[in-house]
Design a protein around this motif. Structure first.
Motif, short mmCIF file in Angstrom:
data_model
loop_
_atom_site.label_atom_id
_atom_site.label_comp_id
_atom_site.label_asym_id
_atom_site.label_seq_id
_atom_site.Cartn_x
_atom_site.Cartn_y
_atom_site.Cartn_z
N HIS A 77 2.25 3.46 -4.96
CA HIS A 77 2.16 4.66 -5.80
C HIS A 77 2.72 4.34 -7.19
O HIS A 77 3.67 3.56 -7.30
CB HIS A 77 2.97 5.77 -5.12
N ARG A 109 7.87 5.14 5.24
CA ARG A 109 8.53 6.40 4.89
C ARG A 109 7.92 7.59 5.62
O ARG A 109 8.59 8.56 5.93
CB ARG A 109 8.37 6.70 3.39
N LYS A 157 4.65 14.86 -10.55
CA LYS A 157 4.64 13.52 -11.15
C LYS A 157 3.24 13.28 -11.71
O LYS A 157 2.28 13.87 -11.20
CB LYS A 157 4.94 12.46 -10.10
N ALA A 202 6.44 4.09 -7.41
CA ALA A 202 7.22 3.18 -6.56
C ALA A 202 7.67 1.98 -7.41
O ALA A 202 7.24 0.84 -7.21
CB ALA A 202 6.39 2.74 -5.35
N THR A 232 10.52 0.33 -7.81
CA THR A 232 11.33 -0.78 -7.27
C THR A 232 10.42 -1.81 -6.60
O THR A 232 10.56 -3.02 -6.81
CB THR A 232 12.35 -0.23 -6.24
N MET A 233 9.49 -1.28 -5.80
CA MET A 233 8.57 -2.21 -5.11
C MET A 233 7.74 -2.98 -6.12
O MET A 233 7.50 -4.18 -5.95
CB MET A 233 7.66 -1.40 -4.17
N SER A 235 0.74 -3.63 3.64
CA SER A 235 2.15 -3.38 3.93
C SER A 235 2.50 -1.94 3.57
O SER A 235 2.18 -1.47 2.48
CB SER A 235 3.01 -4.34 3.10
N GLY A 252 0.79 -1.23 0.00
CA GLY A 252 0.00 0.00 0.00
C GLY A 252 0.81 1.27 0.00
O GLY A 252 1.89 1.35 -0.59
N PHE A 270 10.83 -5.53 2.94
CA PHE A 270 10.89 -6.99 3.07
C PHE A 270 12.31 -7.51 2.86
O PHE A 270 12.58 -8.68 3.08
CB PHE A 270 9.98 -7.64 2.03
N GLY A 271 13.19 -6.63 2.36
CA GLY A 271 14.53 -7.08 2.01
C GLY A 271 14.56 -7.61 0.58
O GLY A 271 15.02 -8.73 0.34
N GLY A 272 14.04 -6.80 -0.35
CA GLY A 272 14.10 -7.16 -1.77
C GLY A 272 13.05 -8.19 -2.16
O GLY A 272 12.22 -8.61 -1.34
P1 NAP Z 1 10.26 2.20 -4.09
O1 NAP Z 1 11.40 3.09 -4.44
O2 NAP Z 1 9.57 1.48 -5.18
O3 NAP Z 1 10.71 1.11 -3.02
C1 NAP Z 1 11.93 1.16 -2.33
C2 NAP Z 1 11.89 0.11 -1.24
O4 NAP Z 1 10.97 0.51 -0.22
C3 NAP Z 1 11.39 -1.24 -1.70
O5 NAP Z 1 12.41 -1.98 -2.33
C4 NAP Z 1 10.90 -1.83 -0.40
O6 NAP Z 1 12.00 -2.27 0.41
C5 NAP Z 1 10.32 -0.63 0.30
N1 NAP Z 1 8.87 -0.50 0.05
C6 NAP Z 1 8.24 0.29 -0.85
N2 NAP Z 1 6.92 0.18 -0.75
C7 NAP Z 1 6.69 -0.71 0.25
C8 NAP Z 1 5.52 -1.22 0.84
N3 NAP Z 1 4.30 -0.84 0.44
N4 NAP Z 1 5.67 -2.13 1.85
C9 NAP Z 1 6.91 -2.51 2.28
N5 NAP Z 1 8.06 -2.04 1.76
C10 NAP Z 1 7.95 -1.15 0.77
O7 NAP Z 1 9.17 3.02 -3.24
P2 NAP Z 1 9.08 4.59 -2.92
O8 NAP Z 1 8.86 5.33 -4.19
O9 NAP Z 1 10.20 4.95 -2.01
O10 NAP Z 1 7.71 4.62 -2.11
C11 NAP Z 1 7.64 4.11 -0.80
C12 NAP Z 1 6.18 4.04 -0.39
O11 NAP Z 1 5.58 5.34 -0.45
C13 NAP Z 1 5.36 3.13 -1.28
O12 NAP Z 1 4.60 2.28 -0.45
C14 NAP Z 1 4.48 4.05 -2.08
O13 NAP Z 1 3.20 3.51 -2.30
C15 NAP Z 1 4.42 5.30 -1.22
N6 NAP Z 1 4.37 6.54 -2.01
C16 NAP Z 1 5.33 6.79 -2.95
C17 NAP Z 1 5.26 7.95 -3.70
C18 NAP Z 1 6.26 8.25 -4.79
O14 NAP Z 1 6.15 9.28 -5.42
N7 NAP Z 1 7.23 7.37 -5.06
C19 NAP Z 1 4.23 8.86 -3.47
C20 NAP Z 1 3.27 8.58 -2.49
C21 NAP Z 1 3.35 7.43 -1.77
P3 NAP Z 1 12.52 -3.78 0.40
O15 NAP Z 1 13.24 -3.97 -0.88
O16 NAP Z 1 13.37 -3.88 1.63
O17 NAP Z 1 11.29 -4.66 0.49
#
Ligand code: NAP
Length: 258
Positions: free
Chosen positions: A77, A38, A199, A80, A82-83, A34, A11, A54-56
């Motif tokens: 999002h 952040r 974005k 996101a 990588t996730m 999950s 989520g 989760f560690g990849g």
């Molecule tokens: P990302 O770069 O795709 O993910 C980086 C790492 O963060 C993943 O490898 C994972 O770690 C961990 N991760 C991401 N989402 C997770 C989740 N829902 N549950 C558990 N671990 C998660 O993600 P991001 O862009 O940093 O975004 C992080 C979170 O913020 C996401 O859940 C996303 O929905 C939310 N968000 C993002 C944005 C955006 O602009 N990117 C905007 C609003 C909300 P591991 O490899 O250790 O599992």
């Protein structure tokens, strides 16, 4: 009594919370959401919640097996990436069906002056040609891309405070959507904003800034979305995702994939 099926929702979005809310009411389903962890004080979804990475992909696959997850919904999002990639790899490894829940992107309207770019770095390259007072709404991560633009002034809006490297001439506005059209108009007026960066997140909660920019006649730099991993089916709404869960877990049985 039959054991409820276990759905893991990755989520961090409104749609993820909506999906958890819908599934929680169904006695045939157990839902775990999950969150990455952040945001300091996240809006918590209904049902069970776990926080942290989760560690990849391997770690996620392991979690899925250990917790007997029957289906995985990637409701992260749209940016996101990588996730989302990890979810696709883990679902394949653990042999569980995966759905991506992605709200549709925004569409330009008459009167919009949008500049589509592939990345924050490309947005930063383009900015000096478009304006001097920037409303930057791309979140607190990735501000390093703008850190060298000393000639520009930035209003950075984010949920939590950004950390360096950041632009030198910057004011931070801590806030979280939904945002009103009136509020967005006021920000553009009061700060004499002459260019907006966003974005292509899609959805209604943060769309009023686009209307306000159109009304003010200012350009908008729109960062395009990364693609959903190949082969992963996509739902646009939480309701569609609920239907997918029902189809996968009841009509086809827990072993169905795709
Ligand atoms: P990302 O770069 O795709 O993910 C980086 C790492 O963060 C993943 O490898 C994972 O770690 C961990 N991760 C991401 N989402 C997770 C989740 N829902 N549950 C558990 N671990 C998660 O993600 P991001 O862009 O940093 O975004 C992080 C979170 O913020 C996401 O859940 C996303 O929905 C939310 N968000 C993002 C944005 C955006 O602009 N990117 C905007 C609003 C909300 P591991 O490899 O250790 O599992």
């Amino acid at each position: 009594m039959t054991v409820p099926v276990h759905v893991l929702v990755l989520g961090g979005t409104t749609e993820g919370r909506q999906l958890a809310e819908s599934l929680v009411g169904d006695p045939r389903v157990r839902v775990t959401s999950s969150l990455a962890g952040r945001v300091a004080a996240p809006r918590l979804p209904s049902g069970d919640v776990r926080v942290g990475g989760f560690g990849g992909a391997d770690g996620l696959a392991e979690w899925v097996r250990e917790h007997h997850v029957d289906a995985l919904v990637d409701a992260t999002h749209p940016f996101a990436a990588t996730m989302s990639r990890n979810a696709a790899l883990a679902a394949a490894q653990a042999h569980v069906p995966l759905l991506a829940l992605r709200r549709p992107g925004w569409v330009a309207q008459d009167g919009d002056s949008w500049h589509s770019v592939a990345s924050l770095a490309e947005a930063a390259e383009l900015l000096p040609a478009l304006g001097e007072r920037v409303f930057l709404t791309t979140g607190r991560m990735g501000l390093a891309a703008f850190a060298e633009l000393d000639a520009l002034w930035f209003l950075v809006r984010s949920v939590d405070a950004p950390e360096p490297p950041c632009p030198r001439r910057m004011e931070v506005l801590l806030d979280r959507g939904p945002f009103s059209l009136e509020g967005e108009r006021e920000i553009i007026r009061r700060h004499r904003i002459d260019v907006l960066v966003t974005k292509d997140s899609g959805g209604d909660a943060t769309a009023p800034k686009l209307t306000a920019a159109r009304e003010a006649g200012i350009p908008v730099v729109v960062v395009r979305r990364p693609p959903v991993p190949e082969g992963v089916p996509v739902a646009a709404t939480a309701d569609e995702a609920v239907e997918w869960v029902a189809r996968k877990l009841y009509a086809e049985g827990p072993a169905a994939s795709g």
